[in-house]
Design a protein around this motif. Sequence first.
Motif, PDB file in Angstrom:
ATOM      1  N   TRP A  52     -10.796   9.742  -5.286  1.00  0.00           N
ATOM      2  CA  TRP A  52      -9.603  10.420  -5.603  1.00  0.00           C
ATOM      3  C   TRP A  52      -8.938  10.096  -6.949  1.00  0.00           C
ATOM      4  O   TRP A  52      -8.578   9.263  -7.418  1.00  0.00           O
ATOM      5  CB  TRP A  52      -8.336   9.750  -4.538  1.00  0.00           C
ATOM      6  N   PRO A  53      -9.455  11.218  -7.934  1.00  0.00           N
ATOM      7  CA  PRO A  53      -8.899  11.168  -9.404  1.00  0.00           C
ATOM      8  C   PRO A  53      -7.572  11.339  -9.657  1.00  0.00           C
ATOM      9  O   PRO A  53      -6.945  12.280  -8.339  1.00  0.00           O
ATOM     10  CB  PRO A  53      -9.748  12.365  -9.798  1.00  0.00           C
ATOM     11  N   ASP A  54      -6.874  11.031 -10.369  1.00  0.00           N
ATOM     12  CA  ASP A  54      -5.488  11.564 -10.709  1.00  0.00           C
ATOM     13  C   ASP A  54      -5.447  13.015 -11.313  1.00  0.00           C
ATOM     14  O   ASP A  54      -6.567  13.361 -11.471  1.00  0.00           O
ATOM     15  CB  ASP A  54      -4.817  10.477 -11.341  1.00  0.00           C
ATOM     16  N   ASP A  55      -4.455  13.794 -11.343  1.00  0.00           N
ATOM     17  CA  ASP A  55      -4.553  14.898 -11.603  1.00  0.00           C
ATOM     18  C   ASP A  55      -4.675  15.245 -13.046  1.00  0.00           C
ATOM     19  O   ASP A  55      -5.006  16.515 -13.576  1.00  0.00           O
ATOM     20  CB  ASP A  55      -3.168  16.002 -11.232  1.00  0.00           C
ATOM     21  N   THR A  56      -4.724  14.306 -13.950  1.00  0.00           N
ATOM     22  CA  THR A  56      -5.292  14.533 -15.314  1.00  0.00           C
ATOM     23  C   THR A  56      -6.595  14.035 -15.342  1.00  0.00           C
ATOM     24  O   THR A  56      -7.195  14.137 -16.502  1.00  0.00           O
ATOM     25  CB  THR A  56      -4.219  13.601 -16.370  1.00  0.00           C
ATOM     26  N   ASP A  57      -7.286  13.637 -14.350  1.00  0.00           N
ATOM     27  CA  ASP A  57      -8.806  12.946 -14.522  1.00  0.00           C
ATOM     28  C   ASP A  57      -9.041  11.738 -15.387  1.00  0.00           C
ATOM     29  O   ASP A  57     -10.070  11.580 -16.044  1.00  0.00           O
ATOM     30  CB  ASP A  57      -9.750  14.281 -14.885  1.00  0.00           C
ATOM     31  N   ARG A  58      -8.038  11.105 -15.527  1.00  0.00           N
ATOM     32  CA  ARG A  58      -8.104   9.906 -16.367  1.00  0.00           C
ATOM     33  C   ARG A  58      -8.352   8.474 -15.634  1.00  0.00           C
ATOM     34  O   ARG A  58      -8.584   7.405 -16.260  1.00  0.00           O
ATOM     35  CB  ARG A  58      -6.958   9.728 -17.448  1.00  0.00           C
ATOM     36  N   PHE A  59      -8.076   8.559 -14.299  1.00  0.00           N
ATOM     37  CA  PHE A  59      -8.257   7.591 -13.623  1.00  0.00           C
ATOM     38  C   PHE A  59      -8.370   7.919 -12.043  1.00  0.00           C
ATOM     39  O   PHE A  59      -8.113   8.970 -11.543  1.00  0.00           O
ATOM     40  CB  PHE A  59      -6.782   6.660 -13.416  1.00  0.00           C
ATOM     41  N   ALA A  60      -9.404   7.050 -11.301  1.00  0.00           N
ATOM     42  CA  ALA A  60      -9.477   7.433 -10.042  1.00  0.00           C
ATOM     43  C   ALA A  60      -9.603   6.207  -9.137  1.00  0.00           C
ATOM     44  O   ALA A  60      -9.825   5.122  -9.493  1.00  0.00           O
ATOM     45  CB  ALA A  60     -11.216   8.129  -9.967  1.00  0.00           C
ATOM     46  N   VAL A  61      -9.191   6.304  -7.912  1.00  0.00           N
ATOM     47  CA  VAL A  61      -9.268   5.187  -6.880  1.00  0.00           C
ATOM     48  C   VAL A  61     -10.296   5.673  -5.736  1.00  0.00           C
ATOM     49  O   VAL A  61     -10.496   6.997  -5.377  1.00  0.00           O
ATOM     50  CB  VAL A  61      -8.073   5.169  -6.213  1.00  0.00           C
ATOM     51  N   THR A  62     -11.133   4.551  -5.639  1.00  0.00           N
ATOM     52  CA  THR A  62     -12.294   5.151  -4.640  1.00  0.00           C
ATOM     53  C   THR A  62     -12.267   4.081  -3.637  1.00  0.00           C
ATOM     54  O   THR A  62     -11.790   3.051  -3.465  1.00  0.00           O
ATOM     55  CB  THR A  62     -13.778   4.980  -5.388  1.00  0.00           C
TER      56      THR A  62
END
Length: 325
Positions: free
Chosen positions: A310-320
Amino acid sequence: MLSERPTFDVRLGAEERTRALRADAVAGLTASPKWLRPTWFYDAHGSMLFDELTRLPGYYLTRAEAAVLAGHAAEVVAATDVHTLIELGSGASTKTRLIIEAGHEHGTLRRFVGFDVSESALASAAATLSARYPWLAVHAVVGDFTRHLDALPADRNRLVLFLGGTIGNLLPPDRAQLLCGLRAVLAAGDALLLGVGLVTDPDTMVRAYRDPDGRTAEFNRNVLRVLNRALGADFPVEAFDHVVRWDAEHEWVQLLLRATRAITVTLGAVDLTIPFASGELLCTAVSTRFHRAGITAELAAAGFTVEQWWPDDTDRFAVTLARAR
Ligand code: SAH
Ligand code: TRP
């Protein structure tokens, strides 16, 4: 309703902590280039400063991760039927509440285990969580997650949170060791929810650590204060400048301290004298940025299968969300 006090397991007491710090300081300060483990930022003052850093306008990571957790907490608890929530590098455990509340709503969550090297941060988080959630059994481990994972209690349906991009503060071999060590104390079917910073434009990544008010600089220099106090060192703290740079080869942000003049530091407790040339750099942390394929492969190598990304909507961070197989 349960309403017990939090329980504590101290694996890194004052004495052992000083011993470990001393060994790290000797190894890192006599090396070339000089380095220190980022773990030592976090005394009581450092943990307090860190909490401020997470709210700085340029520090996008905490907000991005919180947004992802808010959006997917219900899915996480449904996929894991979490009974025991464990958090590594738990700090203030603020974002954690999103998972705790979802877990309560889902009806399976009973226990929370915080694990941190910072006793003060852990004590305060444990007290807050247990007051806020009287139905939750709260346990705290004061330890080093690179050494004391055996302190994690065995239990059913465990979900391990490792948030804040903290995994990126480890060097690649230490990362592999931590993930394998974690897998070894888990059972097949237990889960890991991991937050990682993603490679994005260098300016954004660097600005997260260059706030105009110098709060991050103060945090960075705090490691020198820790050495002064714990090891009887005499670092002239203000003579070191805060330096941040993007290392494109390793894909990490490097945090450094630069000696603004020639300095000789004495570490009283270890009978060691360390010379710094004018302009010499001391690396105090790396903050690695990841790509989906890379972190997926690292997790796979340690025995975890990625189930969600799950990336955040700016594609700068993700949770997996990964599962121990
Ligand atoms: N999870 C929080 C805090 C992240 S900061 C968040 O996402 O905001 C990193 C945290 O890890 C700090 O609380 C620090 O004390 C802890 N930490 C750093 N190195 C550690 C180590 N080796 N073992 C255990 N905790 C560590
Ligand atoms: N895990 C955090 C990160 O790499 C740790 C951190 C936040 C940090 N701000 C910092 C480390 C400033 C050193 C200096 O982003």
